[in-house]
Write a protein that holds these residues in place. Structure first.
Motif, PDB file in Angstrom:
ATOM      1  N   ALA A   3     -12.061  -0.191  -3.106  1.00 44.31           N
ATOM      2  CA  ALA A   3     -12.061  -1.360  -2.228  1.00 44.31           C
ATOM      3  C   ALA A   3     -12.735  -1.085  -0.887  1.00 44.31           C
ATOM      4  CB  ALA A   3     -10.624  -1.826  -1.982  1.00 44.31           C
ATOM      5  N   LEU A  36      -9.247   2.149 -11.526  1.00 41.26           N
ATOM      6  CA  LEU A  36      -8.950   1.501 -10.259  1.00 41.26           C
ATOM      7  C   LEU A  36     -10.266   1.160  -9.561  1.00 41.26           C
ATOM      8  CD1 LEU A  36      -5.979   3.648  -8.913  1.00 41.26           C
ATOM      9  CD2 LEU A  36      -5.915   1.525 -10.232  1.00 41.26           C
ATOM     10  N   GLU A  37     -10.289   0.020  -8.890  1.00 45.64           N
ATOM     11  CA  GLU A  37     -11.483  -0.456  -8.211  1.00 45.64           C
ATOM     12  C   GLU A  37     -11.510   0.037  -6.766  1.00 45.64           C
ATOM     13  OE1 GLU A  37     -13.300  -4.673  -6.559  1.00 45.64           O
ATOM     14  OE2 GLU A  37     -11.796  -4.732  -8.154  1.00 45.64           O
ATOM     15  N   PHE A  50      -9.764   3.438  -0.141  1.00 46.99           N
ATOM     16  CA  PHE A  50      -8.722   2.568  -0.667  1.00 46.99           C
ATOM     17  C   PHE A  50      -9.150   2.082  -2.043  1.00 46.99           C
ATOM     18  CE2 PHE A  50      -7.303   2.163   3.732  1.00 46.99           C
ATOM     19  CZ  PHE A  50      -5.929   2.128   3.580  1.00 46.99           C
ATOM     20  N   PHE A  51      -8.222   2.137  -2.987  1.00 46.03           N
ATOM     21  CA  PHE A  51      -8.423   1.604  -4.326  1.00 46.03           C
ATOM     22  C   PHE A  51      -7.452   0.465  -4.559  1.00 46.03           C
ATOM     23  CE2 PHE A  51     -10.341   5.711  -5.068  1.00 46.03           C
ATOM     24  CZ  PHE A  51     -11.331   5.442  -6.005  1.00 46.03           C
ATOM     25  N   TRP A  52      -7.945  -0.626  -5.141  1.00 48.53           N
ATOM     26  CA  TRP A  52      -7.049  -1.692  -5.559  1.00 48.53           C
ATOM     27  C   TRP A  52      -6.249  -1.219  -6.768  1.00 48.53           C
ATOM     28  CZ3 TRP A  52      -6.056  -5.274  -2.338  1.00 48.53           C
ATOM     29  CH2 TRP A  52      -7.034  -5.823  -1.526  1.00 48.53           C
ATOM     30  N   THR A  53      -4.937  -1.362  -6.719  1.00 47.17           N
ATOM     31  CA  THR A  53      -4.116  -1.187  -7.912  1.00 47.17           C
ATOM     32  C   THR A  53      -3.910  -2.544  -8.567  1.00 47.17           C
ATOM     33  OG1 THR A  53      -2.092  -1.238  -6.597  1.00 47.17           O
ATOM     34  CG2 THR A  53      -2.993   0.924  -7.128  1.00 47.17           C
ATOM     35  N   GLU A  70       0.810  -1.205   0.000  1.00 50.77           N
ATOM     36  CA  GLU A  70       0.000   0.000   0.000  1.00 50.77           C
ATOM     37  C   GLU A  70       0.843   1.254   0.000  1.00 50.77           C
ATOM     38  OE1 GLU A  70      -2.383  -0.504   3.522  1.00 50.77           O
ATOM     39  OE2 GLU A  70      -0.957   0.548   4.773  1.00 50.77           O
ATOM     40  N   LYS A  92      -5.786  -6.167  -7.332  1.00 49.29           N
ATOM     41  CA  LYS A  92      -6.643  -6.739  -6.293  1.00 49.29           C
ATOM     42  C   LYS A  92      -5.935  -7.880  -5.544  1.00 49.29           C
ATOM     43  CE  LYS A  92     -11.395  -7.741  -5.323  1.00 49.29           C
ATOM     44  NZ  LYS A  92     -12.743  -7.699  -5.882  1.00 49.29           N
ATOM     45  N   SER A 109      -2.037  -5.070  -3.995  1.00 50.91           N
ATOM     46  CA  SER A 109      -1.626  -3.705  -3.640  1.00 50.91           C
ATOM     47  C   SER A 109      -2.803  -2.745  -3.773  1.00 50.91           C
ATOM     48  CB  SER A 109      -0.461  -3.246  -4.529  1.00 50.91           C
ATOM     49  OG  SER A 109      -0.846  -3.217  -5.880  1.00 50.91           O
ATOM     50  N   TRP A 110      -2.771  -1.728  -2.914  1.00 52.35           N
ATOM     51  CA  TRP A 110      -3.808  -0.711  -2.988  1.00 52.35           C
ATOM     52  C   TRP A 110      -3.269   0.656  -2.623  1.00 52.35           C
ATOM     53  CZ3 TRP A 110      -8.040  -2.706   0.934  1.00 52.35           C
ATOM     54  CH2 TRP A 110      -7.520  -2.809   2.214  1.00 52.35           C
TER      55      TRP A 110
END
Length: 154
Positions: free
Chosen positions: A30, A27-28, A38-41, A7, A43, A46-47
């Motif tokens: 999370a 980016l998703e 928080f965004f997943w870079t 992260e 899944k 890393s985020w």
């Protein structure tokens, strides 16, 4: 033991506005609270944490408020158009205009292609792809177009 970076965090002024910007980067989302998202870079691997805070006024320095996203070489070649389609402009970096990017960073024995841009709060963002690692050759900064002419036209 260490398998990668899980992260990283950036300060933002308006979390809602920042969430919309980072969604444009595909980016998703999370997790979200009133002041944190928080965004997943990648899944499960890393985020990126975005914190709504007055610390967003901390002056930029390369050691602060900078994130580089690893992308494929094919994706870096299309990064300028990809960003434009999302209403995001590349920025000048290392003396290279947005039109000259992707640029090639030559760091001792390693070369990476990169495109630089800002988020709505002036945080420095980078898309980066490795080109050549652990080489003995003296490498220099240039545009990716120049790199291709020099190394890939043979």
């Amino acid at each position: 033991m260490i398998k990668g970076l899980y992260e990283a965090h950036l300060p933002v002024r308006n979390l809602k506005k920042s969430i919309e910007f980072y969604k444009k980067l595909d980016l998703e989302l999370a997790y979200q609270t009133d002041k944190l998202a928080f965004f997943w870079t990648e899944k499960g691997h890393s985020w990126l944490g975005l914190w709504e805070t007055e610390k967003v006024d901390t002056p930029y320095h390369p050691s602060l408020r900078h994130i580089a996203f690893h992308v494929s070489l094919e994706d870096i070649r299309n990064a300028g158009d990809w960003l434009k389609q999302r209403g995001i402009e590349a920025r000048t970096a290392f003396g290279f205009s947005p039109e000259e990017q992707p640029l090639v960073l030559a760091n001792v024995a390693h070369a990476h292609a990169a495109v630089y841009f800002h988020d709505p709060d002036g945080n420095s963002l980078e898309l980066i792809a490795p080109l050549r690692l652990d080489t003995e050759e003296k490498l220099e900064k240039m545009s990716l177009k120049e790199w291709d002419q020099k190394y890939n036209s043979q």
